[in-house]
Write a protein that holds these residues in place. Structure first.
Motif, PDB file in Angstrom:
ATOM      1  N   ALA A 118      -4.277  -3.844   9.010  1.00 18.05           N
ATOM      2  CA  ALA A 118      -5.117  -3.987   7.819  1.00 18.05           C
ATOM      3  C   ALA A 118      -4.340  -3.805   6.527  1.00 18.05           C
ATOM      4  O   ALA A 118      -4.662  -4.419   5.508  1.00 18.05           O
ATOM      5  CB  ALA A 118      -6.280  -3.003   7.884  1.00 18.05           C
ATOM      6  N   CYS A 119      -3.280  -2.966   6.554  1.00 18.00           N
ATOM      7  CA  CYS A 119      -2.533  -2.716   5.327  1.00 18.00           C
ATOM      8  C   CYS A 119      -1.898  -3.980   4.769  1.00 18.00           C
ATOM      9  O   CYS A 119      -1.628  -4.061   3.568  1.00 18.00           O
ATOM     10  CB  CYS A 119      -1.453  -1.662   5.559  1.00 18.00           C
ATOM     11  N   ALA A 120      -1.664  -4.981   5.620  1.00 21.84           N
ATOM     12  CA  ALA A 120      -1.037  -6.221   5.161  1.00 21.84           C
ATOM     13  C   ALA A 120      -1.946  -7.031   4.255  1.00 21.84           C
ATOM     14  O   ALA A 120      -1.478  -7.873   3.482  1.00 21.84           O
ATOM     15  CB  ALA A 120      -0.612  -7.074   6.351  1.00 21.84           C
ATOM     16  N   TYR A 153       6.187   4.743  -2.892  1.00 20.87           N
ATOM     17  CA  TYR A 153       7.077   5.746  -2.290  1.00 20.87           C
ATOM     18  C   TYR A 153       8.451   5.719  -2.951  1.00 20.87           C
ATOM     19  O   TYR A 153       8.982   6.768  -3.339  1.00 20.87           O
ATOM     20  CB  TYR A 153       7.205   5.465  -0.794  1.00 20.87           C
ATOM     21  N   ILE A 154       9.015   4.528  -3.088  1.00 18.98           N
ATOM     22  CA  ILE A 154      10.338   4.409  -3.702  1.00 18.98           C
ATOM     23  C   ILE A 154      10.302   4.899  -5.145  1.00 18.98           C
ATOM     24  O   ILE A 154      11.190   5.632  -5.592  1.00 18.98           O
ATOM     25  CB  ILE A 154      10.831   2.952  -3.635  1.00 18.98           C
ATOM     26  N   ASN A 193      -7.479   2.860  -1.043  1.00 20.74           N
ATOM     27  CA  ASN A 193      -6.958   1.514  -1.293  1.00 20.74           C
ATOM     28  C   ASN A 193      -6.235   0.941  -0.069  1.00 20.74           C
ATOM     29  O   ASN A 193      -5.480  -0.004  -0.178  1.00 20.74           O
ATOM     30  CB  ASN A 193      -6.010   1.524  -2.496  1.00 20.74           C
ATOM     31  N   TRP A 194      -6.479   1.585   1.090  1.00 16.90           N
ATOM     32  CA  TRP A 194      -5.886   1.131   2.355  1.00 16.90           C
ATOM     33  C   TRP A 194      -7.034   0.963   3.330  1.00 16.90           C
ATOM     34  O   TRP A 194      -7.563   1.914   3.869  1.00 16.90           O
ATOM     35  CB  TRP A 194      -4.889   2.157   2.843  1.00 16.90           C
ATOM     36  N   TYR A 195      -7.430  -0.270   3.569  1.00 15.11           N
ATOM     37  CA  TYR A 195      -8.632  -0.568   4.353  1.00 15.11           C
ATOM     38  C   TYR A 195      -8.597   0.096   5.730  1.00 15.11           C
ATOM     39  O   TYR A 195      -7.671  -0.102   6.507  1.00 15.11           O
ATOM     40  CB  TYR A 195      -8.780  -2.081   4.519  1.00 15.11           C
ATOM     41  N   VAL A 200       0.806  -1.223   0.000  1.00  9.47           N
ATOM     42  CA  VAL A 200       0.000   0.000   0.000  1.00  9.47           C
ATOM     43  C   VAL A 200       0.835   1.268   0.000  1.00  9.47           C
ATOM     44  O   VAL A 200       0.318   2.365  -0.248  1.00  9.47           O
ATOM     45  CB  VAL A 200      -0.953   0.031   1.222  1.00  9.47           C
ATOM     46  N   PHE A 201       2.147   1.147   0.277  1.00 11.81           N
ATOM     47  CA  PHE A 201       2.955   2.357   0.415  1.00 11.81           C
ATOM     48  C   PHE A 201       4.348   2.247  -0.210  1.00 11.81           C
ATOM     49  O   PHE A 201       4.734   3.077  -1.042  1.00 11.81           O
ATOM     50  CB  PHE A 201       3.092   2.705   1.906  1.00 11.81           C
TER      51      PHE A 201
END
Length: 319
Positions: free
Chosen positions: A240-242, A106-107, A297-299, A101-102
């Protein structure tokens, strides 16, 4: 103690041979042996067990090697900070659960926007990232909220999200059906070991409600926690992000836990706050999380503090 002696010791340990290490380090074998002997005298103990097959670390040697690596890394960082290269380096610690999700986004954005920044990404569970942060290895670090942040680090609450339970096909879990914490009562759990903050949080919450904690498997690898739970060896609890990107994946069974959240904070090494690379990395971190909030898109993600102002103008407090 000369840092060079520690570097020599680590190289000998890696190669398992003084001869091989001498060739690799471009020093003579007798000279390297004298350096190792000098280090052993300084430590007051034998660091290597010697045999016809080579050398290996003693228990004392292993302890010194474990302590030496972060020390040498810190020295390297100090040299870089003093030098001109410091302005173009960014070392950031990110939890593995943020990967989908990130982290990738980010990279990608950082590399595109700031091709001159040398980026180091450290991905690990919270207690490992915290150790690296305290060792001075990280400029920025994302870990759970700390009510007593360490001296020298600025804490900025970022967001909170639900904790979710992940299990196998027969677990009865579904993203549409939140469950209560008692779902974990006495059930075999697959979690990181202490002092991982999520593990400690689960134990404390169960204890407060008089429920039984049953730790069946300990692993600090998120992917293994999820895989074992998916195959029915027990249940795991993750942010949750996992699992946010797996909502349409019918092979992963999970449910949010009612009224149970994890709050994430950004920790900034204040000795590196002057760096333009750190400032740009911090700015992009806020923007990337804001984008995730807007795209939904991040529960269950709820922005806090600075991020809440960026998205809605409100300023919720950490849970």
């Amino acid at each position: 103690m000369e840092p060079r002696l520690l570097e020599y010791m680590l190289r000998v340990a890696e190669l398992g041979s003084i001869n091989k290490a001498a060739a690799d380090l471009h020093v003579s074998q007798p000279a390297l042996s004298r350096h190792i002997a000098a280090l052993e005298r300084e430590m007051g103990t034998k660091l290597f067990q010697r045999s016809q097959g080579g050398v290996k670390l003693t228990d004392s040697g292993k302890l010194l090697a474990d302590k030496a690596r972060p020390l040498l890394r810190q020295l390297s960082i100090i040299k870089e900070q003093v030098g001109e290269m410091a302005a173009g380096q960014l070392s950031i610690g990110i939890p593995p659960s943020w990967n989908q999700v990130f982290t990738t986004q980010y990279i990608s954005q950082l590399v595109q926007r700031h091709p001159d920044i040398k980026l180091r990404v450290h991905e690990g569970v919270s207690h490992i990232l915290r150790e690296q942060m305290l060792a001075g290895i990280l400029d920025l670090c994302v870990i759970p909220f700390d009510f007593a942040p360490p001296t020298g680090f600025k804490q900025t609450p970022l967001a909170r999200e639900p904790l979710v339970i992940v299990g196998g096909e027969d677990s009865g879990l579904s993203p549409e059906i939140p469950v209560f914490l008692n779902k974990l009562d006495g059930v075999k759990l697959i979690l990181p070991g202490r002092p991982n903050q999520l593990r400690v949080q689960i134990e404390h919450m169960l204890a407060r409600k008089g429920l039984r904690f049953n730790g069946a498997v300990e692993t600090d690898t998120l992917s293994l926690c999820l895989q074992l739970a998916k195959e029915g060896f027990g249940l795991t609890v993750v942010p949750a992000c996992a699992v946010s990107t797996s909502i349409l994946d019918q092979s992963i069974h999970w449910s949010p836990i009612k009224r149970i959240y994890l709050t994430w904070s950004l920790f900034e090494n204040q000795s590196r706050s002057h760096s333009q690379a750190v400032r740009e990395g911090k700015k992009l971190l806020f923007e990337t999380i804001q984008s995730a909030v807007e795209k939904k898109n991040w529960y269950g993600l709820e922005p806090l503090g600075v991020l809440a102002k960026m998205t809605s103008g409100s300023t919720p407090q950490p849970a």
